[in-house]
Design an enzyme around this catalytic site. Structure first.
Site, PDB file in Angstrom:
ATOM      1  CE  LYS A 116      -4.455  -1.663   1.513  1.00  0.00           C
ATOM      2  NZ  LYS A 116      -5.630  -1.500   2.353  1.00  0.00           N
ATOM      3  CE  LYS A 198      -5.577  -8.029  -2.097  1.00  0.00           C
ATOM      4  NZ  LYS A 198      -5.932  -7.754  -0.778  1.00  0.00           N
ATOM      5  CE  LYS A 201     -12.355  -3.766  -0.477  1.00  0.00           C
ATOM      6  NZ  LYS A 201     -13.145  -4.465   0.487  1.00  0.00           N
TER       7      LYS A 201
END
Ligand code: TYM
Length: 333
Positions: A116, A198, A201
């Site tokens: 992130k 993966k 969203k």
């Protein structure tokens, strides 16, 4: 008090929910709830969501959508409290105490933090760094035995166990040390456009993911466009990660094993397989979407659910936080 084992799990309302969230987590919550062996707490992890910059109106919309999807997918709110994390102040209270018992070194090894921070290089905030501590607080507050999650949360479960054990050793037995529950199929649904990544969203390519609320046409289109290999055999193997991902999605929604799927599509090719996967996903989503639409027209009911969920969650969480405050030496108010 019930002597059943406890479950706690959560999903962030950070964008629309994908079938990765469903197959890796929510579907298993429903199954675990049905066994009647557990007392389950299911949380909408809204505090976690602001580690990445969000519009307030999007959080509000995604949070209500997700609440309706929990129920539409089969979570029975009469049996299992469903609540917003931000409605239970003990999450933040415990996370502070645990922050003071967690090392910078162990947090800097978290792969999700590294990922992130790469993705959001302009906003590497302290919350993003200490996020696993808040997650540990979520779990330990409820003295959870079992935490059903997808594969990507395994490392966060490990650090939760380390934090719990360390606290117990320092301050005497306080927390249950939880176990992760990771499903055999569906634990790691990959992007349809890049099977090495993966399904998420937050993917910028919308063809990479299938949303719970995608229309049948969108599901069919995205699966037909899914990246595969240049071969034609529906089989697992080196270089066949795209097909293997579709096989595991098909397996997770139909309950079929990988061997059964290989046999079913033996000699049939991708032109038959892909529409069959899409149909199976569409059929799995159909009743959930119908129930979701009903629920969204009944906001009063949804409000009742999250209010009563928070009441029960607060009762349980308060017990743990007052025990923790006592153990660390704070004078009781
Ligand atoms: P989140 O919101 O990213 O994802 C929610 C759940 O969905 C699973 N998941 C997947 N499973 C399979 N394939 C995928 N592609 C996929 N993407 C997501 C995740 O593993 C997760 O189980 N930190 C958590 C939320 C959380 C939590 C908790 C979970 C906060 N506190 C306490 C358990 C216990 C998160 O960001 O999940």
């Amino acid at each position: 008090m019930s002597d059943k084992k406890r479950i706690l799990s959560g999903i962030q309302p950070s964008g629309a929910m994908t079938i990765g969230n469903y197959l890796g987590a929510l579907k298993n919550w429903v199954e675990l709830q049905k066994t009647d062996e557990y007392e389950c707490y299911y949380m909408l992890a809204d505090l976690h969501t602001i580690t990445v910059r969000q519009e307030a109106k999007d959080i509000r919309k995604n949070a209500m959508d997700l609440l309706a999807l929990f129920i539409a997918s089969g979570i029975d709110p009469e049996k299992s409290p469903i609540f917003f994390q931000s409605h239970v102040p003990a999450h933040v209270q415990l996370s502070w105490v645990l922050n003071c018992n967690t090392y910078m070194g162990e947090l800097s090894r978290m792969t999700q933090y590294k990922d992130k921070s790469r993705k959001h290089a302009d906003n590497i905030n302290a919350g993003l760094f200490t996020y696993p501590v808040l997650m540990a607080a979520d779990i330990l507050l409820y003295q959870a035995d079992l935490v059903p999650v997808g594969q990507d949360q395994k490392q966060h479960l490990e650090i939760t166990r380390d934090i719990a054990q360390r606290f117990n050793n320092t301050y005497s037995e306080t927390f249950k040390v939880p176990e992760a529950y990771i499903p055999k199929v569906g634990a790691r649904v990959m992007s349809l456009q890049n099977p090495a990544q993966k399904m998420s969203k937050s993917d910028t390519n919308e063809n990479g993911y299938i949303l719970m609320l995608d229309s049948p046409d969108a599901v069919m289109r995205k699966i037909k466009r899914a990246v595969t290999d240049s071969g034609s055999e529906v089989k697992r193997g080196e270089g066949k990660e795209g097909i293997e991902n579709l096989m595991s999605i098909y397996g997770a929604v139909t309950g079929k094993t990988m061997e059964e799927i290989e046999n079913e599509f033996d000699g049939k090719g991708y032109g038959v397989f892909k529409p069959a996967v899409a149909e199976a996903v569409i059929e799995a989503l159909r009743p959930i979407q119908e129930k979701y639409n009903d629920l969204m027209s009944n906001k009063d009911y949804l409000e009742k659910i999250y209010r009563s969920g928070a009441e029960i969650a607060n009762l349980t969480a308060r017990k743990t936080i007052s025990k923790v405050y006592r153990k660390v030496g704070f004078i009781q108010p």
